[in-house]
Design an enzyme around this catalytic site. Sequence first.
Site, PDB file in Angstrom:
ATOM      1  CG  ASP A  50      -0.260  -0.039   2.585  1.00 51.97           C
ATOM      2  OD1 ASP A  50       1.132  -0.416   2.601  1.00 51.97           O
ATOM      3  OD2 ASP A  50      -0.783   0.625   3.443  1.00 51.97           O
ATOM      4  CG  ASP A  70       4.241  -0.115   1.585  1.00 54.08           C
ATOM      5  OD1 ASP A  70       3.548  -1.213   1.711  1.00 54.08           O
ATOM      6  OD2 ASP A  70       4.067   0.915   2.177  1.00 54.08           O
ATOM      7  CG  ASN A  84       0.524   3.582   4.443  1.00 54.75           C
ATOM      8  OD1 ASN A  84       0.209   3.163   5.678  1.00 54.75           O
ATOM      9  ND2 ASN A  84       1.550   2.793   3.648  1.00 54.75           N
ATOM     10  CB  THR A 122       4.572  -4.221   2.807  1.00 59.83           C
ATOM     11  OG1 THR A 122       4.232  -3.719   1.579  1.00 59.83           O
ATOM     12  CG2 THR A 122       5.666  -5.147   2.749  1.00 59.83           C
ATOM     13  CG  PHE A 127      -1.732   1.567   9.635  1.00 55.77           C
ATOM     14  CD1 PHE A 127      -2.889   2.493  10.019  1.00 55.77           C
ATOM     15  CD2 PHE A 127      -1.433   1.308   8.305  1.00 55.77           C
ATOM     16  CE1 PHE A 127      -3.575   2.764   8.797  1.00 55.77           C
ATOM     17  CE2 PHE A 127      -2.101   1.701   7.240  1.00 55.77           C
ATOM     18  CZ  PHE A 127      -3.156   2.635   7.481  1.00 55.77           C
ATOM     19  CG  ASN A 128       0.492  -2.773   7.524  1.00 58.14           C
ATOM     20  OD1 ASN A 128      -0.165  -1.773   6.906  1.00 58.14           O
ATOM     21  ND2 ASN A 128       1.646  -3.194   7.256  1.00 58.14           N
ATOM     22  CG  HIS A 130       7.300   0.227   9.540  1.00 60.78           C
ATOM     23  ND1 HIS A 130       7.455   0.185  10.916  1.00 60.78           N
ATOM     24  CD2 HIS A 130       6.807   1.437   9.428  1.00 60.78           C
ATOM     25  CE1 HIS A 130       6.860   1.119  11.373  1.00 60.78           C
ATOM     26  NE2 HIS A 130       6.584   2.139  10.318  1.00 60.78           N
ATOM     27  CG  ASP A 131       6.227  -1.717   4.590  1.00 60.55           C
ATOM     28  OD1 ASP A 131       5.695  -2.213   5.544  1.00 60.55           O
ATOM     29  OD2 ASP A 131       5.605  -0.866   4.049  1.00 60.55           O
TER      30      ASP A 131
HETATM   31  C1  BDR Z   1       2.871  -0.079   8.687  1.00 61.48           C
HETATM   32  O1  BDR Z   1       2.159   0.979   8.360  1.00 61.48           O
HETATM   33  C2  BDR Z   1       2.286   1.776   7.147  1.00 61.48           C
HETATM   34  O2  BDR Z   1       2.193   3.039   7.778  1.00 61.48           O
HETATM   35  C3  BDR Z   1       3.682   1.394   6.703  1.00 61.48           C
HETATM   36  O3  BDR Z   1       3.631   1.479   5.529  1.00 61.48           O
HETATM   37  C4  BDR Z   1       3.958  -0.060   7.395  1.00 61.48           C
HETATM   38  O4  BDR Z   1       3.523  -1.062   6.357  1.00 61.48           O
HETATM   39  C5  BDR Z   1       3.494   0.097   9.751  1.00 61.48           C
HETATM   40  O5  BDR Z   1       2.765   0.224  10.935  1.00 61.48           O
HETATM   41 CA    CA Z   2       2.932  -0.299   4.142  1.00 56.75          CA
END
Ligand code: BDR
Ligand code: CA
Length: 324
Positions: free
Chosen positions: A24, A29, A51, A134, A174-175, A249-250
């Site tokens: 996303d 990402d 996102n 991701t 979040f994801n 993160h991703d």
């Molecule tokens: C995740 O949420 C999104 O903001 C980032 O792309 C990552 O995948 C982190 O919580």
């Molecule tokens: Ca992401």
Amino acid sequence: MSTTPSAEPSAGGEQRPRVVLDCDPGHDDAIAIVVAARHTELVGITTVAGNAPLDRTTRNALIVRDLAAPGVPVVSGAARPIVAEPVHAAYVHGESGMDGADLPEPSGPVDGDDAVGFIIDACREHEGTWLVPTGPLTNVALALRAAPDLAHRIAGISLMGGGTFGNRTAAAEFNIWCDPEAAAVVFEYGGPLIMCGLHVTHGFLATPDRIRRVRDVPGRLPAVLADLLDFFSDTYVRLHHDLAGAPVHDPCAVMAITHPHLFESYDAHVVVETHGVHTRGETVIDRRTSRGRPAPTCRVLDRIDADAGFAVVEEAIAHAARAG
Ligand code: BDR
Ligand code: CA
């Protein structure tokens, strides 16, 4: 449970796992796409709302594909979670999902709008494909539900999400929080599963030094990515009192299969809380040592060697810039 990456030899003899990246974009990402293009046989990029709304995450995926992974198909997918109302993250990524850089127009339209069908076909065509999500897990869960045979056809799922603490809420990352019902399907699918959660990625920061090194690489892609990382990091530093940059993160979910030696990990039974008033979207990791505990379902990444990980990211960016 085995999480040994399945790999195909590349033309140069290098072992490259076959991957569908479901994302996303999203600043981080975008970096995941660059690393996947360098170190995997990247058979497709599928997009999901997360996102930002789906049209924006898909547009961003097309732009990054053009710059870093030319020829790889981009297929759009779910515009909303399975049950939850759609919620996005403009407070982190901006309204476009990738604010902060002067982005080129995509070279063309998407290669399809049925990400779920694309994932199913890709996994059936070639056993041993890795799914690397991701973003919210909507597309992957729908594919596993529509085609239960995928569970024994794929090499595994390496996802960025969850962890021992939350960011969208105190408990939920979040994801996972975006689509907890989808996440529950994925965490219960029964095959190899790797979770790269916040407790890992908060140790993988885009510090000013690291962003400067990206900017020093000649070419359009490094300049764009450095601008994106500057925006992303400025946002994180403003919103937190203890971070020296944005957690990237991703790409960690990609490197978990391409560079597993960078990580410390342990195996555990992990479930997703879907009902809790305060804990919906939490990944509940069973760390008990009692004999009667449930069998492990997940490889939980625990720590990354951040300097070595960033060297991988920087080299992937430089490689794509040279090829572009
Ligand atoms: C995740 O949420 C999104 O903001 C980032 O792309 C990552 O995948 C982190 O919580
Ligand atoms: Ca992401």
